[in-house]
Write a protein that holds these residues in place. Sequence first.
Motif, PDB file in Angstrom:
ATOM      1  N   ALA A  32      10.304  47.433  35.348  1.00  0.00           N
ATOM      2  CA  ALA A  32      10.953  48.219  36.410  1.00  0.00           C
ATOM      3  C   ALA A  32      10.805  47.550  37.773  1.00  0.00           C
ATOM      4  O   ALA A  32      11.684  47.682  38.627  1.00  0.00           O
ATOM      5  CB  ALA A  32      10.358  49.618  36.445  1.00  0.00           C
ATOM      6  N   PHE A  83      13.645  45.316  38.835  1.00  0.00           N
ATOM      7  CA  PHE A  83      14.826  45.992  39.401  1.00  0.00           C
ATOM      8  C   PHE A  83      14.643  46.198  40.904  1.00  0.00           C
ATOM      9  O   PHE A  83      15.588  46.014  41.673  1.00  0.00           O
ATOM     10  CB  PHE A  83      15.067  47.340  38.710  1.00  0.00           C
ATOM     11  CG  PHE A  83      16.252  48.069  39.272  1.00  0.00           C
ATOM     12  CD1 PHE A  83      17.537  47.756  38.869  1.00  0.00           C
ATOM     13  CD2 PHE A  83      16.089  49.048  40.243  1.00  0.00           C
ATOM     14  CE1 PHE A  83      18.643  48.395  39.410  1.00  0.00           C
ATOM     15  CE2 PHE A  83      17.179  49.703  40.795  1.00  0.00           C
ATOM     16  CZ  PHE A  83      18.463  49.380  40.369  1.00  0.00           C
ATOM     17  N   LEU A  84      13.441  46.581  41.297  1.00  0.00           N
ATOM     18  CA  LEU A  84      13.188  46.799  42.729  1.00  0.00           C
ATOM     19  C   LEU A  84      13.463  45.522  43.532  1.00  0.00           C
ATOM     20  O   LEU A  84      14.078  45.565  44.591  1.00  0.00           O
ATOM     21  CB  LEU A  84      11.730  47.237  42.952  1.00  0.00           C
ATOM     22  CG  LEU A  84      11.327  48.578  42.363  1.00  0.00           C
ATOM     23  CD1 LEU A  84       9.873  48.874  42.666  1.00  0.00           C
ATOM     24  CD2 LEU A  84      12.212  49.700  42.910  1.00  0.00           C
ATOM     25  N   TYR A 141      17.225  44.866  43.598  1.00  0.00           N
ATOM     26  CA  TYR A 141      17.880  45.842  44.472  1.00  0.00           C
ATOM     27  C   TYR A 141      17.672  45.458  45.944  1.00  0.00           C
ATOM     28  O   TYR A 141      18.614  45.459  46.733  1.00  0.00           O
ATOM     29  CB  TYR A 141      17.328  47.236  44.189  1.00  0.00           C
ATOM     30  CG  TYR A 141      17.978  48.313  45.025  1.00  0.00           C
ATOM     31  CD1 TYR A 141      19.275  48.736  44.742  1.00  0.00           C
ATOM     32  CD2 TYR A 141      17.316  48.893  46.101  1.00  0.00           C
ATOM     33  CE1 TYR A 141      19.896  49.702  45.512  1.00  0.00           C
ATOM     34  CE2 TYR A 141      17.925  49.860  46.878  1.00  0.00           C
ATOM     35  CZ  TYR A 141      19.210  50.268  46.576  1.00  0.00           C
ATOM     36  OH  TYR A 141      19.818  51.220  47.351  1.00  0.00           O
ATOM     37  N   LYS A 180      21.145  44.773  47.861  1.00  0.00           N
ATOM     38  CA  LYS A 180      21.715  46.036  48.332  1.00  0.00           C
ATOM     39  C   LYS A 180      22.557  45.852  49.608  1.00  0.00           C
ATOM     40  O   LYS A 180      23.638  46.444  49.718  1.00  0.00           O
ATOM     41  CB  LYS A 180      20.629  47.096  48.542  1.00  0.00           C
ATOM     42  CG  LYS A 180      19.645  46.777  49.642  1.00  0.00           C
ATOM     43  CD  LYS A 180      18.692  47.940  49.853  1.00  0.00           C
ATOM     44  CE  LYS A 180      17.772  47.683  51.031  1.00  0.00           C
ATOM     45  NZ  LYS A 180      16.948  48.833  51.350  1.00  0.00           N
ATOM     46  N   GLY A 181      22.074  45.038  50.537  1.00  0.00           N
ATOM     47  CA  GLY A 181      22.802  44.840  51.796  1.00  0.00           C
ATOM     48  C   GLY A 181      24.171  44.217  51.588  1.00  0.00           C
ATOM     49  O   GLY A 181      25.196  44.795  51.979  1.00  0.00           O
ATOM     50  N   TYR A 195      26.488  46.588  49.749  1.00  0.00           N
ATOM     51  CA  TYR A 195      26.934  47.732  50.558  1.00  0.00           C
ATOM     52  C   TYR A 195      28.012  47.307  51.559  1.00  0.00           C
ATOM     53  O   TYR A 195      29.029  47.975  51.720  1.00  0.00           O
ATOM     54  CB  TYR A 195      25.728  48.350  51.281  1.00  0.00           C
ATOM     55  CG  TYR A 195      26.080  49.575  52.083  1.00  0.00           C
ATOM     56  CD1 TYR A 195      26.382  50.779  51.450  1.00  0.00           C
ATOM     57  CD2 TYR A 195      26.120  49.528  53.472  1.00  0.00           C
ATOM     58  CE1 TYR A 195      26.709  51.900  52.182  1.00  0.00           C
ATOM     59  CE2 TYR A 195      26.450  50.653  54.205  1.00  0.00           C
ATOM     60  CZ  TYR A 195      26.746  51.834  53.550  1.00  0.00           C
ATOM     61  OH  TYR A 195      27.085  52.951  54.279  1.00  0.00           O
ATOM     62  N   TRP A 229      25.414  50.292  40.778  1.00  0.00           N
ATOM     63  CA  TRP A 229      24.029  50.187  40.289  1.00  0.00           C
ATOM     64  C   TRP A 229      23.850  50.974  39.000  1.00  0.00           C
ATOM     65  O   TRP A 229      23.105  50.562  38.114  1.00  0.00           O
ATOM     66  CB  TRP A 229      23.039  50.652  41.357  1.00  0.00           C
ATOM     67  CG  TRP A 229      22.933  49.695  42.502  1.00  0.00           C
ATOM     68  CD1 TRP A 229      23.383  49.886  43.773  1.00  0.00           C
ATOM     69  CD2 TRP A 229      22.371  48.371  42.485  1.00  0.00           C
ATOM     70  NE1 TRP A 229      23.137  48.782  44.553  1.00  0.00           N
ATOM     71  CE2 TRP A 229      22.507  47.833  43.792  1.00  0.00           C
ATOM     72  CE3 TRP A 229      21.773  47.584  41.504  1.00  0.00           C
ATOM     73  CZ2 TRP A 229      22.070  46.557  44.133  1.00  0.00           C
ATOM     74  CZ3 TRP A 229      21.329  46.312  41.856  1.00  0.00           C
ATOM     75  CH2 TRP A 229      21.480  45.812  43.133  1.00  0.00           C
TER      76      TRP A 229
END
Lengths: 159, 214
Positions: free
Chosen positions: B23, B26-27, B30, B34-35, B38, B59
Motif C-alpha cells: 500500500a 501507492f502513496l 499518488y 497527483k499534481g 489534476y 485513480w
Amino acid sequence: MHPPDDLEEYLRGDSALSRQYRRESAPAPPHALDRRVLKFSREAQGSRRTRAGAPYLAPLAFAASVLLSVALVLAIAFGPQTAKHVDDAPRLMHAVARADAPPLRLYSSDPKLVRTPSVWLGDIAALRRAGRNREADAEFRRFRSAYPDYRTAAPDFPP
Amino acid sequence: MLEAMESLDENARLMLRYRDGDADAFLALYARHKGPLYRYLLRQVRNAGVAADLFQEVWSRLVATRSRYEARAKFATYLFHIAHNCTIDFFRRDLRLGHTARPDDDDAQSAEPEVPEDQRPDGIAEFAEQQSALLAALSSLPQEQREAFLLHEETGLTIEEIARVTDVGIETAKSRLRYAIRKLKKTLHAALTPEQEPRRARRDLKATQLNAST
C-alpha cells in the motif's frame, strides 16, 4: 535555409513557451479529494486482503493438496493388493485358530471333516427344495450315520 | 535519457509493488502524479468539479485494474491513458446529454486565484497578464491539441508516448502538438508586444528613479 521548426525547437526543451507554462500557478488537488482517493485505495487493499486471507494460507493449502495427491496416488497404486493380502491372512488363520470347532477340511474322506452338521443339513434342505429327494434322502442317511444323535426338528429331515 | 529510464523503472517498480499488495507504493505513486494529473484534467475540462470527479475516477480505475498491470511502458503512459479514456468518456457523455460542462469562469484560469491588480508590483502584474494570455490561449485550443500540449508539459511524454496515450498515429500526435505550440506562441507574442509598451516604460522609469536615488 529553412526557418527553424517550432516543434523541434520546442521539443528540445526550455523553450520560452515551456518556461512560461511552468511559471504558471500549479493548482493541486484539494485535500478533501486527496483524502477520498487515499481512502478508497486503502479500502480496496483491505478488501483484497480479506478475500485473499492470511498470506501464509496459500503455501499451506498448496502443501496440503500435494500431500493429498501423493496419498491418493499411493492408495491407487498399492492400496487394493496390500489390503487384500492383509485381509486374507487373518481369515485363514482365524479358521485354523478355532480350536473349539471340529477341524474342517475342504477335501477329506471323512464327511464330518468337510461340513458341520448345520451346513450339511442346509445342503440337504437345498436338495429337497430343488426336488432332488432321492439325493436328499441318501445324503440324510450319510448325515445320520455321521451324526446319529444330532437332533433335527424340521420336517425335511425325517428322524 | 538515463534519467528517464531510471524514472521509468522507479514508477513502474512502485506500481508493481502496489499490484503485489504494498500500500505504501501507492502513496508514493499518488504523491508523484497527483499534481500533473489534476492539472491535465482541470485544463482539459476547464471545470474544477468535473476535474475532481474525473480525478477520482482515474485513480479508482487504476486501483481496480492493478492486478492486470504489467510494466510494458513508462508508468505515466499507463496512468494518462486511463485519464485520456476518462476524459473522452466525459466529453462523449456530455455531448450526448446535449450540454457542455461550463467552464468555472469565462477563461481557463478560473480555479486559480489571482492577486488583485492594484496589489501587484509591475513585474508580477505583467507576469499575470502573460499567464492569463497563455491559459486563455490554451483554453481556446481544440481539445486534441490542448491535450497534446498538456501531456508534454505536465508529464514530459515524447511524441511517441503522446501518440500511444491518445490512441493515434505518431504523425497525428506530432501535428497536434505543432499546431498547439504555433497558436500558443502567436498568442503570447501578441500579448507581449503593443500593450506591454507603456508598462515596460513605467518599469524602466521606476528603475531609473531608483538608481538616481541611490
